[in-house]
Design a protein around this motif. Structure first.
Motif, PDB file in Angstrom:
ATOM      1  N   ALA A 134       0.834  -1.210   0.000  1.00 22.44           N
ATOM      2  CA  ALA A 134       0.000   0.000   0.000  1.00 22.44           C
ATOM      3  C   ALA A 134       0.864   1.253   0.000  1.00 22.44           C
ATOM      4  O   ALA A 134       0.588   2.225  -0.714  1.00 22.44           O
ATOM      5  N   ILE A 135       1.938   1.230   0.806  1.00 18.71           N
ATOM      6  CA  ILE A 135       2.838   2.385   0.894  1.00 18.71           C
ATOM      7  C   ILE A 135       3.528   2.636  -0.447  1.00 18.71           C
ATOM      8  O   ILE A 135       3.727   3.788  -0.851  1.00 18.71           O
ATOM      9  N   LYS A 136       3.876   1.579  -1.151  1.00 22.69           N
ATOM     10  CA  LYS A 136       4.530   1.734  -2.462  1.00 22.69           C
ATOM     11  C   LYS A 136       3.618   2.474  -3.439  1.00 22.69           C
ATOM     12  O   LYS A 136       4.082   3.286  -4.254  1.00 22.69           O
ATOM     13  N   LEU A 137       2.318   2.199  -3.354  1.00 24.06           N
ATOM     14  CA  LEU A 137       1.381   2.819  -4.284  1.00 24.06           C
ATOM     15  C   LEU A 137       0.930   4.200  -3.829  1.00 24.06           C
ATOM     16  O   LEU A 137       0.769   5.115  -4.641  1.00 24.06           O
ATOM     17  N   ASP A 138       0.726   4.356  -2.525  1.00 24.54           N
ATOM     18  CA  ASP A 138       0.186   5.617  -1.992  1.00 24.54           C
ATOM     19  C   ASP A 138       0.715   5.832  -0.576  1.00 24.54           C
ATOM     20  O   ASP A 138       0.077   5.435   0.407  1.00 24.54           O
ATOM     21  N   PRO A 139       1.888   6.431  -0.425  1.00 29.54           N
ATOM     22  CA  PRO A 139       2.499   6.569   0.911  1.00 29.54           C
ATOM     23  C   PRO A 139       1.762   7.574   1.788  1.00 29.54           C
ATOM     24  O   PRO A 139       2.016   8.783   1.752  1.00 29.54           O
ATOM     25  N   THR A 140       0.838   7.091   2.588  1.00 31.84           N
ATOM     26  CA  THR A 140       0.065   7.953   3.485  1.00 31.84           C
ATOM     27  C   THR A 140       0.407   7.638   4.934  1.00 31.84           C
ATOM     28  O   THR A 140       0.957   6.581   5.256  1.00 31.84           O
ATOM     29  N   ALA A 141       0.027   8.570   5.806  1.00 36.73           N
ATOM     30  CA  ALA A 141       0.294   8.401   7.234  1.00 36.73           C
ATOM     31  C   ALA A 141      -0.422   7.181   7.789  1.00 36.73           C
ATOM     32  O   ALA A 141       0.104   6.477   8.660  1.00 36.73           O
ATOM     33  N   VAL A 142      -1.624   6.912   7.291  1.00 35.42           N
ATOM     34  CA  VAL A 142      -2.400   5.775   7.800  1.00 35.42           C
ATOM     35  C   VAL A 142      -1.670   4.465   7.550  1.00 35.42           C
ATOM     36  O   VAL A 142      -1.579   3.603   8.436  1.00 35.42           O
ATOM     37  N   PRO A 172       1.332  15.582  10.748  1.00 34.81           N
ATOM     38  CA  PRO A 172       1.652  15.896  12.157  1.00 34.81           C
ATOM     39  C   PRO A 172       0.435  15.937  13.074  1.00 34.81           C
ATOM     40  O   PRO A 172       0.592  15.967  14.290  1.00 34.81           O
ATOM     41  N   LYS A 173      -0.759  15.936  12.516  1.00 37.22           N
ATOM     42  CA  LYS A 173      -1.969  15.990  13.346  1.00 37.22           C
ATOM     43  C   LYS A 173      -2.669  14.632  13.436  1.00 37.22           C
ATOM     44  O   LYS A 173      -3.837  14.548  13.817  1.00 37.22           O
ATOM     45  N   PHE A 174      -1.958  13.586  13.104  1.00 37.17           N
ATOM     46  CA  PHE A 174      -2.530  12.232  13.152  1.00 37.17           C
ATOM     47  C   PHE A 174      -2.293  11.663  14.554  1.00 37.17           C
ATOM     48  O   PHE A 174      -1.230  11.128  14.856  1.00 37.17           O
ATOM     49  N   ALA A 175      -3.298  11.782  15.409  1.00 41.71           N
ATOM     50  CA  ALA A 175      -3.147  11.423  16.826  1.00 41.71           C
ATOM     51  C   ALA A 175      -2.786   9.950  17.014  1.00 41.71           C
ATOM     52  O   ALA A 175      -1.991   9.605  17.902  1.00 41.71           O
ATOM     53  N   LYS A 176      -3.352   9.074  16.209  1.00 46.12           N
ATOM     54  CA  LYS A 176      -3.092   7.642  16.379  1.00 46.12           C
ATOM     55  C   LYS A 176      -1.612   7.317  16.184  1.00 46.12           C
ATOM     56  O   LYS A 176      -1.065   6.419  16.820  1.00 46.12           O
ATOM     57  N   ALA A 177      -0.945   8.062  15.294  1.00 45.62           N
ATOM     58  CA  ALA A 177       0.483   7.812  15.073  1.00 45.62           C
ATOM     59  C   ALA A 177       1.297   8.160  16.324  1.00 45.62           C
ATOM     60  O   ALA A 177       2.298   7.507  16.622  1.00 45.62           O
ATOM     61  N   TYR A 178       0.863   9.175  17.071  1.00 48.24           N
ATOM     62  CA  TYR A 178       1.536   9.492  18.335  1.00 48.24           C
ATOM     63  C   TYR A 178       1.364   8.349  19.332  1.00 48.24           C
ATOM     64  O   TYR A 178       2.275   8.032  20.103  1.00 48.24           O
ATOM     65  N   TYR A 198       2.962  10.588  23.903  1.00 49.06           N
ATOM     66  CA  TYR A 198       1.596  10.534  24.432  1.00 49.06           C
ATOM     67  C   TYR A 198       1.053  11.934  24.720  1.00 49.06           C
ATOM     68  O   TYR A 198      -0.123  12.220  24.457  1.00 49.06           O
ATOM     69  N   GLU A 199       1.885  12.806  25.247  1.00 51.65           N
ATOM     70  CA  GLU A 199       1.435  14.173  25.537  1.00 51.65           C
ATOM     71  C   GLU A 199       1.048  14.897  24.246  1.00 51.65           C
ATOM     72  O   GLU A 199       0.031  15.600  24.199  1.00 51.65           O
ATOM     73  N   SER A 200       1.850  14.717  23.189  1.00 51.46           N
ATOM     74  CA  SER A 200       1.522  15.344  21.902  1.00 51.46           C
ATOM     75  C   SER A 200       0.229  14.775  21.336  1.00 51.46           C
ATOM     76  O   SER A 200      -0.601  15.506  20.778  1.00 51.46           O
ATOM     77  N   GLY A 201       0.048  13.467  21.483  1.00 52.37           N
ATOM     78  CA  GLY A 201      -1.184  12.845  20.992  1.00 52.37           C
ATOM     79  C   GLY A 201      -2.413  13.338  21.734  1.00 52.37           C
ATOM     80  O   GLY A 201      -3.470  13.574  21.126  1.00 52.37           O
ATOM     81  N   LEU A 202      -2.279  13.527  23.037  1.00 53.64           N
ATOM     82  CA  LEU A 202      -3.422  13.979  23.837  1.00 53.64           C
ATOM     83  C   LEU A 202      -3.766  15.439  23.567  1.00 53.64           C
ATOM     84  O   LEU A 202      -4.900  15.860  23.792  1.00 53.64           O
ATOM     85  N   GLU A 203      -2.792  16.214  23.100  1.00 54.31           N
ATOM     86  CA  GLU A 203      -3.113  17.587  22.695  1.00 54.31           C
ATOM     87  C   GLU A 203      -4.071  17.585  21.508  1.00 54.31           C
ATOM     88  O   GLU A 203      -4.921  18.460  21.385  1.00 54.31           O
ATOM     89  N   LEU A 204      -3.928  16.591  20.646  1.00 56.86           N
ATOM     90  CA  LEU A 204      -4.808  16.473  19.476  1.00 56.86           C
ATOM     91  C   LEU A 204      -6.097  15.727  19.804  1.00 56.86           C
ATOM     92  O   LEU A 204      -7.136  15.978  19.199  1.00 56.86           O
ATOM     93  N   ASP A 205      -6.020  14.796  20.731  1.00 58.38           N
ATOM     94  CA  ASP A 205      -7.184  13.967  21.079  1.00 58.38           C
ATOM     95  C   ASP A 205      -7.288  13.870  22.605  1.00 58.38           C
ATOM     96  O   ASP A 205      -6.968  12.833  23.197  1.00 58.38           O
ATOM     97  N   PRO A 206      -7.742  14.941  23.268  1.00 56.88           N
ATOM     98  CA  PRO A 206      -7.743  14.990  24.733  1.00 56.88           C
ATOM     99  C   PRO A 206      -8.624  13.940  25.402  1.00 56.88           C
ATOM    100  O   PRO A 206      -8.424  13.621  26.570  1.00 56.88           O
ATOM    101  N   SER A 207      -9.582  13.385  24.694  1.00 53.64           N
ATOM    102  CA  SER A 207     -10.512  12.424  25.301  1.00 53.64           C
ATOM    103  C   SER A 207     -10.061  10.978  25.126  1.00 53.64           C
ATOM    104  O   SER A 207     -10.797  10.056  25.491  1.00 53.64           O
ATOM    105  N   ASN A 208      -8.861  10.763  24.584  1.00 51.82           N
ATOM    106  CA  ASN A 208      -8.390   9.410  24.326  1.00 51.82           C
ATOM    107  C   ASN A 208      -7.936   8.761  25.641  1.00 51.82           C
ATOM    108  O   ASN A 208      -6.844   9.020  26.145  1.00 51.82           O
ATOM    109  N   ASN A 209      -8.795   7.910  26.202  1.00 47.24           N
ATOM    110  CA  ASN A 209      -8.499   7.299  27.502  1.00 47.24           C
ATOM    111  C   ASN A 209      -7.334   6.319  27.442  1.00 47.24           C
ATOM    112  O   ASN A 209      -6.594   6.157  28.414  1.00 47.24           O
TER     113      ASN A 209
END
Length: 334
Positions: A134-142, A172-178, A198-209
């Motif tokens: 998938a990355i070879k065809l379309d290198p995305t963050a996901v 840079p705003k992909f919380a799951k990658a953090y 984790y702190e950077s990820g929670l800034e983007l997704d504060p409700s992520n338990n």
């Protein structure tokens, strides 16, 4: 030709409706009504969803209508207002690669779907292969983030760090990658880096338990690690520890044995010291570790006086007089 395309669209729409009923998207009470609607739609357009011939002629599997819609929306978003001349080029352009076309994106999305299926079956090596395609065809963050999860499942956390960081470079705003990055750093013992992720990820997704819990665990582990590795300040070595030159304080060692060979409170039965208690003594452990670390033990055993002590003990001469050893000029010089 137009009639064929309409039938193909209807056929795949019916497949979508039936798949939604099978995967639980549609409530149980609504499934009967949905099947009636499917029959009405099929009759109106002259489509038989149960026909093997029409299945071969019209079905677009393994791609789905949802995958095609997702590609369309992504393409539409990318073909919006033209970026200004100061905007950075897309990642693929930066690497000198052509922008993926719609066909590439459809194939890449299917590779991702296959990779997710292998992850669910715990076939992590196969999942990595699919995400890589998938990355070879379309290198995305996901895709990079998903592959990071697969690397982590295999215990290859350094590679997971690389992929998670690449995902964040792309988005840079992909919380799951953090979250992926934090888990990988935690797994290799980089607690400080895990906390930062984790702190950077929670800034983007504060409700992520999940990230909140992981952050608390990482902070706790960092504190425990610091407590275990905290060094004794210079000049405050415990009594009996080795001096900077690598030799132990033999006067203190003598006091542990009760002032000399064959006497004192450190003895066990028969005049010998209680070796079990002696080896548990933190002063003895500190001396041994220091001497082994800086070569003091090797130099000590090369000293003639210490060789005589060892030979005497082997011949049944008992424990040495450590007070006398402490006053030996050659040992003091060492």
């Amino acid at each position: 030709m137009a009639d064929v395309k309409k039938k193909q669209l209807v056929f795949n729409f019916i497949e979508f409706l039936r798949a939604s009923a099978a995967d639980g998207t549609v409530k149980e009470d609504d499934k009967e009504s949905l099947e009636v609607a499917v029959q009405c739609i099929a009759e109106s357009f002259g489509v038989d969803p149960d026909s093997p011939e029409q299945q071969a002629q019209y079905s677009i599997q393994p791609t789905s209508l949802l995958s095609l819609l997702d590609v369309y929306l992504k393409t539409k978003a990318k073909t919006g207002p033209a970026p200004s001349s100061s905007s950075a080029p897309a990642p693929a352009q930066q690497a000198g690669k052509p922008e993926p076309n719609d066909g590439d994106r459809i194939k890449a999305d299917q590779y991702k779907v296959d990779g997710n299926a292998f992850m669910g079956q715990k076939l992590y090596d196969l999942a990595i292969e699919k995400y890589t395609e998938a990355i070879k065809l379309d290198p995305t963050a996901v895709y990079y983030s998903n592959r990071a999860a697969a690397w982590g499942a295999l215990g290859k956390h350094e590679k997971a760090v690389e992929d998670a960081e690449k995902a964040l470079e792309l988005d840079p705003k992909f919380a799951k990658a953090y979250s992926r990055l934090g888990h990988a750093q935690f797994s290799i013992g980089n607690y400080s880096a895990a906390i930062g992720a984790y702190e950077s990820g929670l800034e983007l997704d504060p409700s992520n338990n999940n990230m909140k819990t992981a952050l608390t665990t990482a902070r706790s582990r960092e504190a425990e690690d610091a407590a275990r590795t905290r060094e004794v300040p210079r000049g405050t070595a415990p009594s009996g520890a080795a001096a900077p030159g690598g030799m132990p304080d033999l006067s203190a060692l003598a006091s542990m044995f009760g002032g000399g060979g064959g006497g004192g409170g450190g003895e066990g039965a028969g005049g010998m010291p209680d070796m079990a208690s002696l080896l548990r003594n933190p002063q003895m452990m500190a001396m041994a570790q220091q001497m082994m670390a800086n070569g003091g033990l090797e130099r000590l055993m090369q000293n003639p006086a210490m060789r005589n002590v060892a030979e005497n003990m082997q011949n049944g001469g008992g424990m040495p007089d450590f007070t006398q050893l402490a006053s030996d000029p050659s040992l003091r010089d060492m």
